[in-house]
Design a protein around this motif. Structure first.
Motif, short mmCIF file in Angstrom:
data_model
loop_
_atom_site.label_atom_id
_atom_site.label_comp_id
_atom_site.label_asym_id
_atom_site.label_seq_id
_atom_site.Cartn_x
_atom_site.Cartn_y
_atom_site.Cartn_z
N ASP A 174 -5.01 3.05 3.52
CA ASP A 174 -4.54 2.65 4.86
C ASP A 174 -3.17 1.98 4.77
N SER B 134 0.83 -1.21 0.00
CA SER B 134 0.00 0.00 0.00
C SER B 134 0.86 1.26 0.00
N THR C 10 -4.76 -3.99 4.49
CA THR C 10 -5.59 -3.94 3.29
C THR C 10 -6.40 -5.22 3.19
N ASP D 242 -3.91 -2.63 -5.60
CA ASP D 242 -3.19 -3.00 -4.38
C ASP D 242 -3.99 -4.11 -3.70
MG LIG Z 1 -1.83 -2.84 2.33
#
Ligand SMILES: [Mg+2]
Ligand SMILES: Nc1nc2c(ncn2[C@@H]2O[C@H](COP(=O)(O)OP(=O)(O)OP(=O)(O)O)[C@@H](O)[C@H]2O)c(=O)[nH]1
Length: 305
Positions: free
Chosen positions: A28, A16, A36, A72
Protein backbone atom coordinates in the motif's frame (compact mmCIF):
# COMPACT_ATOMS: atom_id res chain seq x y z
CA UNK A 1 21.58 -16.12 8.37
CA UNK A 2 20.22 -13.06 6.76
CA UNK A 3 21.03 -9.41 7.09
CA UNK A 4 18.21 -7.02 7.73
CA UNK A 5 17.82 -3.40 6.65
CA UNK A 6 15.04 -1.39 8.26
CA UNK A 7 13.44 1.33 6.13
CA UNK A 8 12.68 4.07 8.63
CA UNK A 9 11.42 7.66 8.48
CA UNK A 10 8.55 10.05 9.11
CA UNK A 11 5.14 9.13 7.64
CA UNK A 12 4.48 9.92 3.96
CA UNK A 13 8.12 10.22 2.94
CA UNK A 14 8.16 7.38 0.39
CA UNK A 15 9.29 4.38 2.47
CA UNK A 16 6.82 1.99 0.87
CA UNK A 17 7.52 3.50 -2.54
CA UNK A 18 11.16 2.56 -2.02
CA UNK A 19 10.24 -0.88 -0.72
CA UNK A 20 8.08 -1.58 -3.75
CA UNK A 21 10.79 -0.41 -6.13
CA UNK A 22 13.35 -2.66 -4.42
CA UNK A 23 11.29 -5.82 -3.94
CA UNK A 24 8.63 -5.46 -6.71
CA UNK A 25 6.09 -6.47 -4.10
CA UNK A 26 2.64 -4.92 -4.18
CA UNK A 27 2.27 -2.84 -1.04
CA UNK A 28 0.00 0.00 0.00
CA UNK A 29 1.22 3.41 -1.04
CA UNK A 30 -1.05 6.37 -0.43
CA UNK A 31 -0.88 10.11 0.19
CA UNK A 32 -1.85 9.82 3.85
CA UNK A 33 0.30 9.30 6.94
CA UNK A 34 0.36 5.81 8.49
CA UNK A 35 -0.61 3.96 5.34
CA UNK A 36 1.78 1.27 6.50
CA UNK A 37 1.00 -0.19 9.92
CA UNK A 38 2.23 -3.77 9.77
CA UNK A 39 5.73 -4.02 8.39
CA UNK A 40 6.30 -5.21 4.84
CA UNK A 41 9.11 -7.72 4.53
CA UNK A 42 10.92 -8.59 1.33
CA UNK A 43 14.13 -9.87 -0.11
CA UNK A 44 16.40 -8.01 -2.49
CA UNK A 45 19.07 -9.59 -4.63
CA UNK A 46 22.55 -8.11 -4.45
CA UNK A 47 23.73 -7.23 -7.96
CA UNK A 48 27.10 -8.86 -8.73
CA UNK A 49 28.67 -9.12 -12.14
CA UNK A 50 31.21 -11.62 -10.86
CA UNK A 51 28.44 -14.15 -10.27
CA UNK A 52 27.26 -13.75 -13.85
CA UNK A 53 30.78 -14.25 -15.16
CA UNK A 54 31.31 -17.39 -13.10
CA UNK A 55 27.96 -18.72 -14.32
CA UNK A 56 29.03 -18.09 -17.91
CA UNK A 57 31.87 -20.57 -17.63
CA UNK A 58 30.05 -23.07 -15.41
CA UNK A 59 26.69 -23.04 -17.20
CA UNK A 60 24.59 -24.10 -14.21
CA UNK A 61 20.84 -24.73 -14.15
CA UNK A 62 20.37 -22.13 -11.43
CA UNK A 63 22.18 -18.91 -10.58
CA UNK A 64 21.35 -17.59 -7.13
CA UNK A 65 22.54 -14.16 -6.00
CA UNK A 66 23.24 -13.11 -2.42
CA UNK A 67 20.34 -11.25 -0.85
CA UNK A 68 19.51 -8.77 1.87
CA UNK A 69 16.21 -8.56 3.73
CA UNK A 70 14.40 -5.21 3.79
CA UNK A 71 11.65 -4.26 6.19
CA UNK A 72 9.36 -1.33 5.44
CA UNK A 73 8.45 -0.01 8.87
CA UNK A 74 5.55 2.31 9.72
CA UNK A 75 6.28 6.03 9.98
CA UNK A 76 7.63 7.50 13.20
CA UNK A 77 6.53 10.86 14.56
CA UNK A 78 7.60 13.14 17.38
CA UNK A 79 6.74 11.42 20.65
CA UNK A 80 6.97 7.94 19.12
CA UNK A 81 9.09 6.80 22.07
CA UNK A 82 6.16 7.61 24.36
CA UNK A 83 3.82 5.61 22.16
CA UNK A 84 2.63 8.50 20.00
CA UNK A 85 1.19 7.10 16.73
CA UNK A 86 1.84 3.49 17.83
CA UNK A 87 5.48 4.53 17.98
CA UNK A 88 6.51 1.92 20.53
CA UNK A 89 5.42 -0.92 18.30
CA UNK A 90 7.25 0.55 15.32
CA UNK A 91 10.42 1.27 17.29
CA UNK A 92 10.46 -2.35 18.46
CA UNK A 93 10.56 -3.44 14.84
CA UNK A 94 13.76 -1.44 14.30
CA UNK A 95 15.49 -3.34 17.09
CA UNK A 96 15.75 -6.49 14.96
CA UNK A 97 17.36 -4.63 12.07
CA UNK A 98 21.11 -4.60 11.49
CA UNK A 99 21.11 -1.16 9.90
CA UNK A 100 18.69 1.68 9.26
CA UNK A 101 17.94 3.06 5.82
CA UNK A 102 16.30 6.37 6.60
CA UNK A 103 14.13 7.98 3.95
CA UNK A 104 14.06 11.77 4.24
CA UNK A 105 11.52 13.88 2.40
CA UNK A 106 12.74 16.40 -0.17
CA UNK A 107 9.83 16.35 -2.61
CA UNK A 108 6.83 18.62 -2.99
CA UNK A 109 3.49 16.88 -3.15
CA UNK A 110 0.52 18.84 -1.91
CA UNK A 111 -1.66 15.73 -1.87
CA UNK A 112 0.66 13.88 0.47
CA UNK A 113 0.78 15.85 3.71
CA UNK A 114 4.23 16.63 5.01
CA UNK A 115 3.86 15.85 8.71
CA UNK A 116 6.78 18.06 9.68
CA UNK A 117 5.20 21.08 7.98
CA UNK A 118 7.93 21.90 5.51
CA UNK A 119 10.79 20.37 3.57
CA UNK A 120 13.64 20.42 6.02
CA UNK A 121 15.84 17.30 5.79
CA UNK A 122 18.13 18.20 8.68
CA UNK A 123 15.19 18.85 10.97
CA UNK A 124 13.51 15.56 10.00
CA UNK A 125 16.75 13.65 10.56
CA UNK A 126 16.99 15.16 14.04
CA UNK A 127 13.37 14.32 14.84
CA UNK A 128 13.95 10.63 14.12
CA UNK A 129 17.34 10.60 15.85
CA UNK A 130 15.81 12.10 18.98
CA UNK A 131 13.08 9.47 19.07
CA UNK A 132 15.62 6.66 18.79
CA UNK A 133 17.77 8.22 21.52
CA UNK A 134 14.85 8.80 23.87
CA UNK A 135 13.72 5.21 23.41
CA UNK A 136 17.25 4.00 24.20
CA UNK A 137 17.30 6.16 27.32
CA UNK A 138 14.05 4.67 28.47
CA UNK A 139 15.39 1.14 27.96
CA UNK A 140 18.58 1.98 29.81
CA UNK A 141 16.60 3.45 32.69
CA UNK A 142 14.46 0.37 32.86
CA UNK A 143 17.43 -1.97 32.96
CA UNK A 144 19.36 0.25 35.36
CA UNK A 145 22.20 -2.23 35.38
CA UNK A 146 25.49 -0.48 35.95
CA UNK A 147 27.48 -2.74 33.62
CA UNK A 148 26.25 -3.07 30.10
CA UNK A 149 27.33 -6.08 28.19
CA UNK A 150 28.12 -5.86 24.52
CA UNK A 151 24.88 -7.40 23.40
CA UNK A 152 22.81 -4.79 25.17
CA UNK A 153 24.90 -2.01 23.68
CA UNK A 154 24.37 -3.49 20.26
CA UNK A 155 20.66 -3.47 20.80
CA UNK A 156 20.49 0.29 21.13
CA UNK A 157 18.58 1.91 18.32
CA UNK A 158 20.65 5.05 18.04
CA UNK A 159 23.83 2.97 17.72
CA UNK A 160 22.74 1.28 14.54
CA UNK A 161 24.47 2.41 11.36
CA UNK A 162 22.26 4.72 9.28
CA UNK A 163 22.19 5.44 5.57
CA UNK A 164 20.30 8.64 4.80
CA UNK A 165 18.35 8.59 1.58
CA UNK A 166 16.92 11.88 0.39
CA UNK A 167 13.75 11.36 -1.63
CA UNK A 168 13.95 14.28 -4.02
CA UNK A 169 11.86 15.21 -7.04
CA UNK A 170 14.64 17.49 -8.29
CA UNK A 171 12.18 20.39 -8.12
CA UNK A 172 11.71 21.28 -4.49
CA UNK A 173 14.05 23.73 -2.79
CA UNK A 174 15.75 22.56 0.35
CA UNK A 175 18.91 22.92 2.36
CA UNK A 176 20.79 19.60 2.13
CA UNK A 177 21.40 17.80 5.42
CA UNK A 178 24.77 18.10 7.12
CA UNK A 179 25.43 14.37 7.07
CA UNK A 180 26.47 12.21 4.16
CA UNK A 181 23.48 11.05 2.11
CA UNK A 182 22.26 9.44 -1.10
CA UNK A 183 19.68 11.32 -3.17
CA UNK A 184 17.14 9.63 -5.43
CA UNK A 185 13.70 10.26 -6.80
CA UNK A 186 11.92 7.25 -5.35
CA UNK A 187 8.66 7.73 -7.22
CA UNK A 188 10.58 7.78 -10.46
CA UNK A 189 12.58 4.73 -9.35
CA UNK A 190 9.37 2.84 -8.70
CA UNK A 191 8.04 3.82 -12.11
CA UNK A 192 11.27 2.72 -13.80
CA UNK A 193 10.90 -0.78 -12.35
CA UNK A 194 7.55 -1.05 -14.14
CA UNK A 195 9.09 -0.34 -17.56
CA UNK A 196 10.47 -2.89 -20.00
CA UNK A 197 14.14 -2.83 -20.99
CA UNK A 198 13.18 -1.34 -24.36
CA UNK A 199 11.12 1.42 -22.77
CA UNK A 200 13.93 2.31 -20.40
CA UNK A 201 16.32 2.57 -23.31
CA UNK A 202 13.96 4.71 -25.32
CA UNK A 203 13.40 7.10 -22.42
CA UNK A 204 17.06 7.05 -21.42
CA UNK A 205 16.16 6.08 -17.85
CA UNK A 206 18.45 4.11 -15.60
CA UNK A 207 17.63 2.80 -12.18
CA UNK A 208 19.89 3.89 -9.35
CA UNK A 209 18.51 1.36 -6.89
CA UNK A 210 21.70 -0.69 -7.13
CA UNK A 211 23.50 2.19 -5.40
CA UNK A 212 21.23 1.76 -2.40
CA UNK A 213 21.65 -2.02 -2.21
CA UNK A 214 25.41 -1.68 -2.56
CA UNK A 215 25.56 1.02 0.11
CA UNK A 216 23.65 -1.28 2.48
CA UNK A 217 25.98 -4.15 1.68
CA UNK A 218 29.01 -2.00 2.43
CA UNK A 219 27.77 -0.52 5.65
CA UNK A 220 26.77 -4.01 6.84
CA UNK A 221 30.46 -4.82 6.30
CA UNK A 222 29.75 -7.81 4.11
CA UNK A 223 31.85 -9.67 1.59
CA UNK A 224 30.69 -12.16 -1.03
CA UNK A 225 31.88 -15.69 -1.57
CA UNK A 226 30.64 -18.14 -4.17
CA UNK A 227 29.81 -21.83 -4.32
CA UNK A 228 29.50 -24.05 -7.35
CA UNK A 229 27.46 -27.25 -7.12
CA UNK A 230 28.38 -29.02 -10.35
CA UNK A 231 26.15 -27.99 -13.22
CA UNK A 232 23.29 -27.55 -10.81
CA UNK A 233 23.79 -24.29 -9.04
CA UNK A 234 26.19 -21.37 -8.85
CA UNK A 235 25.49 -19.17 -5.91
CA UNK A 236 26.69 -16.02 -4.15
CA UNK A 237 26.61 -15.70 -0.36
CA UNK A 238 26.90 -12.68 1.90
CA UNK A 239 29.28 -13.04 4.84
CA UNK A 240 30.45 -10.66 7.56
CA UNK A 241 33.97 -9.57 6.74
CA UNK A 242 36.67 -11.36 8.75
CA UNK A 243 34.85 -14.64 9.37
CA UNK A 244 36.58 -17.98 8.96
CA UNK A 245 35.81 -20.88 6.64
CA UNK A 246 33.62 -22.90 9.07
CA UNK A 247 31.41 -19.82 9.68
CA UNK A 248 31.03 -19.37 5.94
CA UNK A 249 30.20 -23.08 5.69
CA UNK A 250 27.47 -22.71 8.28
CA UNK A 251 25.63 -20.26 6.05
CA UNK A 252 25.63 -22.79 3.21
CA UNK A 253 24.71 -25.82 5.31
CA UNK A 254 24.76 -26.40 9.09
CA UNK A 255 26.83 -29.57 8.56
CA UNK A 256 29.55 -27.55 6.89
CA UNK A 257 30.39 -25.96 10.22
CA UNK A 258 29.97 -28.94 12.53
CA UNK A 259 31.79 -31.37 10.30
CA UNK A 260 34.19 -28.95 8.66
CA UNK A 261 37.52 -30.54 7.76
CA UNK A 262 38.93 -28.32 5.07
CA UNK A 263 37.90 -26.22 2.11
CA UNK A 264 39.19 -25.74 -1.40
CA UNK A 265 39.41 -22.13 -2.47
CA UNK A 266 40.16 -20.16 -5.61
CA UNK A 267 39.68 -16.47 -6.38
CA UNK A 268 36.83 -16.00 -8.88
CA UNK A 269 39.00 -14.22 -11.43
CA UNK A 270 41.58 -16.97 -11.43
CA UNK A 271 38.90 -19.52 -12.19
CA UNK A 272 37.60 -17.40 -15.07
CA UNK A 273 41.14 -17.27 -16.49
CA UNK A 274 41.60 -21.02 -16.23
CA UNK A 275 38.08 -21.75 -17.45
CA UNK A 276 37.33 -24.74 -15.23
CA UNK A 277 37.83 -26.23 -11.80
CA UNK A 278 39.60 -29.37 -12.98
CA UNK A 279 42.12 -27.41 -14.94
CA UNK A 280 42.67 -25.04 -12.03
CA UNK A 281 43.27 -28.03 -9.80
CA UNK A 282 45.77 -29.61 -12.18
CA UNK A 283 47.67 -26.34 -12.33
CA UNK A 284 47.79 -26.25 -8.52
CA UNK A 285 45.75 -23.04 -8.37
CA UNK A 286 43.17 -24.38 -5.93
CA UNK A 287 44.28 -23.79 -2.35
CA UNK A 288 43.40 -26.21 0.40
CA UNK A 289 42.65 -24.28 3.59
CA UNK A 290 41.84 -25.20 7.17
CA UNK A 291 39.44 -23.92 9.82
CA UNK A 292 41.46 -20.77 10.47
CA UNK A 293 41.26 -19.49 6.94
CA UNK A 294 39.58 -16.07 6.74
CA UNK A 295 37.27 -16.08 3.72
CA UNK A 296 38.07 -13.32 1.24
CA UNK A 297 35.75 -11.31 -0.96
CA UNK A 298 35.53 -13.05 -4.34
CA UNK A 299 36.55 -16.51 -3.11
CA UNK A 300 34.95 -19.54 -4.67
CA UNK A 301 34.75 -22.15 -1.93
CA UNK A 302 34.16 -25.87 -1.87
CA UNK A 303 33.58 -27.18 1.64
CA UNK A 304 34.89 -30.63 2.50
CA UNK A 305 33.27 -32.57 5.31
MG1 LIG B 1 4.34 3.07 3.96
N1 LIG C 1 5.88 13.72 -5.86
C1 LIG C 1 6.38 12.66 -5.22
N2 LIG C 1 5.57 11.94 -4.46
C2 LIG C 1 6.09 10.88 -3.81
C3 LIG C 1 7.46 10.51 -3.91
N3 LIG C 1 7.68 9.44 -3.14
C4 LIG C 1 6.49 9.12 -2.60
N4 LIG C 1 5.53 10.00 -2.99
C5 LIG C 1 4.11 9.99 -2.63
O1 LIG C 1 3.97 10.21 -1.25
C6 LIG C 1 2.90 9.43 -0.71
C7 LIG C 1 3.41 8.55 0.40
O2 LIG C 1 4.27 7.53 -0.13
P1 LIG C 1 4.51 6.17 0.65
O3 LIG C 1 5.54 5.40 -0.11
O4 LIG C 1 3.22 5.52 0.93
O5 LIG C 1 5.14 6.77 1.97
P2 LIG C 1 5.47 6.03 3.36
O6 LIG C 1 6.68 6.69 3.89
O7 LIG C 1 5.50 4.57 3.16
O8 LIG C 1 4.21 6.47 4.23
P3 LIG C 1 3.60 5.77 5.55
O9 LIG C 1 3.48 4.29 5.32
O10 LIG C 1 2.27 6.41 5.69
O11 LIG C 1 4.53 6.11 6.65
C8 LIG C 1 2.33 8.64 -1.88
O12 LIG C 1 1.22 9.33 -2.39
C9 LIG C 1 3.46 8.64 -2.89
O13 LIG C 1 3.01 8.51 -4.21
C10 LIG C 1 8.29 11.32 -4.74
O14 LIG C 1 9.47 11.06 -4.92
N5 LIG C 1 7.69 12.37 -5.37
Amino acid sequence: MSFVVGIVGLPNVGKSTLFKALTKKQVDIAPRPFTTINPNIGIVEVPDQRLEKIAEIVGPEKVIPAFIKFIDIAGLIKGAHKGEGLGNQFLAEIRNCDIILEVVRAFENIEAENVSGKIDPQNDIETIKTELELKDLEIKERKKSPVKNEEEEEDLLAQKPVIYLLNTDNKADYVPPKTEYLALNLKEEMEITELSEAEKKELGLNSKLDHIVNACYNILDLITFFTIVGQKETRAWALKKGLKAPEAGKIVHTDFKEKFIRAEVINWQKLIELKDWKQAKEKGEIKTVGKDYVVQDGDIVEFKI
